[in-house]
Write a protein that holds these residues in place. Sequence first.
Motif, PDB file in Angstrom:
ATOM      1  N   UNK A 133       0.825  -1.207   0.000  1.00 16.81           N
ATOM      2  CA  UNK A 133       0.000   0.000   0.000  1.00 16.81           C
ATOM      3  C   UNK A 133       0.858   1.256   0.000  1.00 16.81           C
ATOM      4  N   UNK A 134       1.933   1.248   0.775  1.00 15.91           N
ATOM      5  CA  UNK A 134       2.834   2.399   0.816  1.00 15.91           C
ATOM      6  C   UNK A 134       3.501   2.603  -0.537  1.00 15.91           C
ATOM      7  N   UNK A 135       3.832   1.500  -1.210  1.00 15.12           N
ATOM      8  CA  UNK A 135       4.500   1.606  -2.507  1.00 15.12           C
ATOM      9  C   UNK A 135       3.622   2.255  -3.566  1.00 15.12           C
ATOM     10  N   UNK A 136       2.309   2.180  -3.411  1.00 16.90           N
ATOM     11  CA  UNK A 136       1.409   2.796  -4.391  1.00 16.90           C
ATOM     12  C   UNK A 136       1.497   4.314  -4.375  1.00 16.90           C
ATOM     13  N   UNK A 137       1.688   4.887  -3.190  1.00 17.83           N
ATOM     14  CA  UNK A 137       1.748   6.344  -3.071  1.00 17.83           C
ATOM     15  C   UNK A 137       2.622   6.697  -1.875  1.00 17.83           C
ATOM     16  N   UNK A 138       3.940   6.687  -2.052  1.00 15.64           N
ATOM     17  CA  UNK A 138       4.850   6.875  -0.914  1.00 15.64           C
ATOM     18  C   UNK A 138       4.953   8.319  -0.436  1.00 15.64           C
ATOM     19  N   UNK A 186      -4.213   7.023   5.389  1.00 18.47           N
ATOM     20  CA  UNK A 186      -4.403   6.439   4.062  1.00 18.47           C
ATOM     21  C   UNK A 186      -5.147   7.368   3.110  1.00 18.47           C
ATOM     22  N   UNK A 187      -6.079   8.154   3.655  1.00 14.33           N
ATOM     23  CA  UNK A 187      -6.942   8.955   2.778  1.00 14.33           C
ATOM     24  C   UNK A 187      -6.928  10.430   3.140  1.00 14.33           C
ATOM     25  N   UNK A 188      -5.933  10.876   3.903  1.00 16.71           N
ATOM     26  CA  UNK A 188      -5.836  12.284   4.315  1.00 16.71           C
ATOM     27  C   UNK A 188      -7.103  12.749   5.018  1.00 16.71           C
ATOM     28  N   UNK A 189      -7.615  11.904   5.889  1.00 10.48           N
ATOM     29  CA  UNK A 189      -8.769  12.289   6.674  1.00 10.48           C
ATOM     30  C   UNK A 189     -10.054  11.674   6.181  1.00 10.48           C
ATOM     31  N   UNK A 190     -11.092  11.819   6.989  1.00  9.80           N
ATOM     32  CA  UNK A 190     -12.421  11.345   6.655  1.00  9.80           C
ATOM     33  C   UNK A 190     -13.379  12.514   6.769  1.00  9.80           C
ATOM     34  N   UNK A 191     -14.536  12.466   6.096  1.00 12.46           N
ATOM     35  CA  UNK A 191     -15.500  13.561   6.226  1.00 12.46           C
ATOM     36  C   UNK A 191     -15.906  13.781   7.675  1.00 12.46           C
ATOM     37  N   UNK A 192     -16.169  15.032   8.008  1.00  9.58           N
ATOM     38  CA  UNK A 192     -16.496  15.391   9.384  1.00  9.58           C
ATOM     39  C   UNK A 192     -17.715  14.632   9.893  1.00  9.58           C
TER      40      UNK A 192
END
Length: 233
Positions: A133-138, A186-192
């Motif tokens: 997973x890290x290799x997809x977007x390091x 993983x997703x830079x946060x989740x909706x509030x």
Amino acid sequence: MSTGTYTQLLDLACGAFLLAAVVVLWRRELAAIVRIFALQGIALAAIPLLLALHERRADLVVVAVGIAVLRAGVLPYLMRRALAVSVPPPGEEHHYEENVSEARETQPLVNVATSLLTAAALTLLAYAVARPLVALDPTPATRALPVGLAVVLIGFFALATRRRALSQVVGFLLLDNGITATAFLAASGVPLIVELGVSFDVLLAILVLQILTTRMRAAFGTTDIDDLRELHD
């Protein structure tokens, strides 16, 4: 905030987050475990705050403040109240052993040394699993993703090996904190609205478990979950 500063602070927050989960396995005193969980809540709140400062997102600032209030303030307060109810007041001598028993995780299914070794193994497993997973977007955030997964696994381990009701509550909350951290990294946060919904569910679960702890103490004189087997009779 520069990328270098952001990366260092994020690594520091994630390191403190993981360290708190490991220390929970190390300590036996329930009051100390609750304090450590509160510190982990602060480390967890720092993750979306750093993401918000780096990406200049006001919604993540609100989420970070909400996490800090709930997981470093409200939930530890409720757990301290549950601990105060489950531990009988000091006074008479024949209450001494009971006080010590209720205030500590006296008989976990796995001893401290084995628990720490297992935590190390689970952390290595998390890094191995997260490597693709890290290799997809390091990015700095995704490189810290194994920390969230490691805390999830440690939370499962605490749930499976602790016998006091409050210790199991902390294991459940470690699991939830790990899932939350994984979502942020993983997703830079989740909706509030999603974070608010999950947080209210966790708060409701803690309130229910507090009532359960009180009833267990009244019915069995202890909060050892093994005594729930008597309900089969």
